[in-house]
Design an enzyme around this catalytic site. Structure first.
Site, short mmCIF file in Angstrom:
data_model
loop_
_atom_site.label_atom_id
_atom_site.label_comp_id
_atom_site.label_asym_id
_atom_site.label_seq_id
_atom_site.Cartn_x
_atom_site.Cartn_y
_atom_site.Cartn_z
N GLY A 1 31.47 38.93 -4.56
CA GLY A 1 30.56 39.86 -4.50
C GLY A 1 29.50 39.51 -3.50
CB CYS B 1 24.47 32.84 -6.19
SG CYS B 1 23.23 34.02 -5.20
CG LEU B 2 28.46 34.08 -1.55
CD1 LEU B 2 29.01 35.29 -0.62
CD2 LEU B 2 29.37 32.80 -1.34
CG HIS C 1 25.70 37.30 -9.61
ND1 HIS C 1 25.64 36.06 -10.10
CD2 HIS C 1 25.26 37.46 -8.42
CE1 HIS C 1 25.17 35.29 -8.82
NE2 HIS C 1 25.06 36.21 -8.15
CD GLU C 2 26.89 40.43 -6.52
OE1 GLU C 2 25.90 40.11 -5.61
OE2 GLU C 2 27.67 39.26 -6.58
CG HIS D 1 21.80 39.30 -5.79
ND1 HIS D 1 20.79 38.26 -5.63
CD2 HIS D 1 22.85 38.73 -6.04
CE1 HIS D 1 21.65 37.09 -5.48
NE2 HIS D 1 22.94 37.23 -5.67
#
Ligand code: ZN
Length: 163
Positions: free
Chosen positions: A45, A93-94, A135-136, A139
């Site tokens: 994601g 998380c990236l 999660h996204e 953000h």
């Protein structure tokens, strides 16, 4: 289509709420870049603010690591309802490489979003896609996993963060 640099926490853009996304050629190009960036980073994601674009857009592919790719694009996503149950799961998380956090979320959500073509969609997501979408969307609201931890757990997570 281009692979974009992924912002790393504590870049201030990761703590800002995003504005509405407007479907059109620019958004199509951004979504294509974000999918390429997500696959390149081996993520499942990616939200637009992670590449510095402050619009409500995220991409997800929950299954590509286990089979054929299923890229999905969510424009202006909105959680309509959450199941009452809560589960605790490990999230990476990236934008926070090397850090794994235990986060409590709803295992099922009802989600509404717009497609790149401007069509309103609605679906119930459960399991990994439900967790990933929450999660996204965090953000898009300027929230990262670290913000959902106790001060003690946050300190511990930060010690794990890659230099
Ligand atoms: Zn993330």
């Amino acid at each position: 289509m281009a692979i974009r640099p992924i912002l790393r926490w504590p870049d201030p853009r990761l703590s800002q709420a995003c504005g509405p996304a407007v479907p059109g050629p620019e958004l199509d190009a951004l979504a294509a870049d974000m999918l390429a960036t997500m696959y390149h980073a081996e993520g499942r994601g990616l939200a637009a603010p992670q590449v510095g674009e402050m619009v409500r857009l995220f991409v997800m592919d929950a299954v590509w690591k286990d089979g054929p790719a299923e890229p999905q694009v969510f424009v202006n996503p909105e959680i309509l309802s959450l199941s009452e149950e809560r589960v605790e799961g490990v999230e990476g998380c990236l934008s926070i490489p090397g850090v794994r956090t235990l986060i409590v979320r709803a295992p099922e959500i009802r989600l509404r979003w717009t497609s790149l073509f401007g069509a309103v969609q609605e679906a119930t997501l459960s399991g990994f896609p439900a967790i990933c979408a929450q999660h996204e969307i965090d953000h898009l609201d300027g929230i990262v996993t670290l913000d959902r931890l106790s001060p003690e757990a946050r300190d511990e997570a930060l010690r794990e963060m890659e230099a």
